[in-house]
Design an enzyme around this catalytic site. Structure first.
Site, PDB file in Angstrom:
ATOM      1  CB  VAL A 175       8.184 -10.777   0.236  1.00  0.00           C
ATOM      2  CG1 VAL A 175       8.548 -10.320   1.631  1.00  0.00           C
ATOM      3  CG2 VAL A 175       6.782 -11.340   0.194  1.00  0.00           C
ATOM      4  CB  CYS A 176       6.495  -9.684  -5.182  1.00  0.00           C
ATOM      5  SG  CYS A 176       6.448 -10.439  -6.808  1.00  0.00           S
ATOM      6  CB  ILE A 177      12.246  -9.180  -6.140  1.00  0.00           C
ATOM      7  CG1 ILE A 177      12.495 -10.692  -6.093  1.00  0.00           C
ATOM      8  CG2 ILE A 177      12.450  -8.557  -4.768  1.00  0.00           C
ATOM      9  CD1 ILE A 177      13.907 -11.078  -5.716  1.00  0.00           C
TER      10      ILE A 177
END
Length: 327
Positions: A175-177
């Site tokens: 969930v890290c962009i």
């Protein structure tokens, strides 16, 4: 030159088995020491709001697992330390680097946590170095984990400032962009970055992000991690703090990144996203399964403990071990 080092990620690697010397995987010892303490597994649930809360932290500590409480409910940190200490449990909290955190750290002299994690997205920063020095001056007995970083230079600088362990991983998480929003990070080559950083480290490294399977824990240890921080595999449990959402009769849990709009409560500097994960069973079942799989990894490594994983050979499989299959 950096471009000369091999670049690979978890799915590009297979570890090569050695002769097994134990008669049952239950004989394999998965315990790990961090600072003055021994823990049951080299695994840490990510210090994110949808992964850990005070109840889960308490459960993990009671059962002999390491945990790091997130820093997003700031006023509850001191009462949390008190509650853990009253039960004879270790207190492990997170801090940021804003000015008011300095005063907070100084105020912990009366009831000092065993572990403090300095937790910011780009940890190779003067602000982090200053905070490490401040904690070490005010609370010299506290074990300081600092991150996140992605280069050997960063590891060395944080260690030299006084960090007892560094957290490696810039944006490889589910969930890290960061990698998409900024163009920077270790997404897609997290395992190679871990290897690169570990070669420079004199103190423990915590691999953070990009873990998609239990086998990735063994691979992290092979490439130099002492501990492995995991988000998505720990999200979506019955006890998980994420909100439960029903879609077409199925239940899901929210899981979002620490720098997402959902966590920040506003639309600024967003480097995380929100996803829904199907609800799975209990956290304790996942931890047991992780331990059993890691014991199997140790048996394949031809050893009796985690150290055996550090010495196995490996191959880089450029067509990916999944060969078109999805997990």
């Amino acid at each position: 030159m950096f471009n000369d080092i091999p670049v690979f990620d978890y799915e590009d690697i297979q570890l090569i088995p050695n002769k097994c010397i134990i008669t049952s995987r239950s004989q394999a010892d998965t315990s790990v020491t961090l600072g003055k303490y021994q823990f049951k597994l080299p695994v840490i649930p990510a210090n994110m709001q949808t992964i850990i809360d005070e109840t889960i932290a308490e459960q993990l500590a009671k059962e002999g697992y390491f945990y790091i409480m997130h820093r997003f409910d700031e006023d509850s940190r001191k009462p949390f330390i008190k509650r853990m200490h009253e039960q004879g449990l270790i207190a492990s909290i997170s801090v940021g680097v804003k000015a008011y955190e300095y005063e907070f750290v100084t105020s912990l002299k009366e009831d000092t946590p065993e572990f403090i994690t300095i937790d910011i997205a780009h940890g190779h920063a003067n602000s982090v170095i200053d905070m490490i020095k401040h904690i070490k001056t005010e609370l010299p007995e506290t074990f300081v984990i600092a991150g996140n970083v992605g280069t050997p230079e960063a590891v060395r600088e944080l260690e030299n400032a006084g960090a007892d362990a560094t957290k490696v991983g810039i944006g490889p998480g589910k969930v890290c962009i960061t990698k998409v929003k900024t163009g920077f990070g270790t997404g897609g080559w997290q395992l190679a970055a871990l290897r690169w950083c570990a070669k420079a480290a004199r103190k423990p490294i915590i691999a953070d992000g990009g873990i998609r399977t239990h086998g990735d824990i063994a691979k992290s240890i092979r490439f130099g991690a002492s501990m492995v921080m995991i988000g998505s595999l720990f999200a979506g449990h019955i006890e998980s703090p994420g909100k439960t959402v029903e879609v077409n009769g199925e239940t899901f849990k929210e899981y979002y990144g620490s720098a997402s709009a959902y966590q920040k409560g506003e639309h600024k500097n967003v480097e995380g996203k929100k996803i829904l994960l199907p609800t799975k069973g209990h956290l304790s079942d996942t931890l047991t399964e992780m331990q059993q799989d890691l014991q199997s990894s140790i048996s394949y490594a031809g050893g009796k403990d985690l150290d055996s994983l550090r010495h196995v050979d490996y191959v880089i499989v450029k067509n990916s071990i999944w060969n078109g299959d999805s997990i």
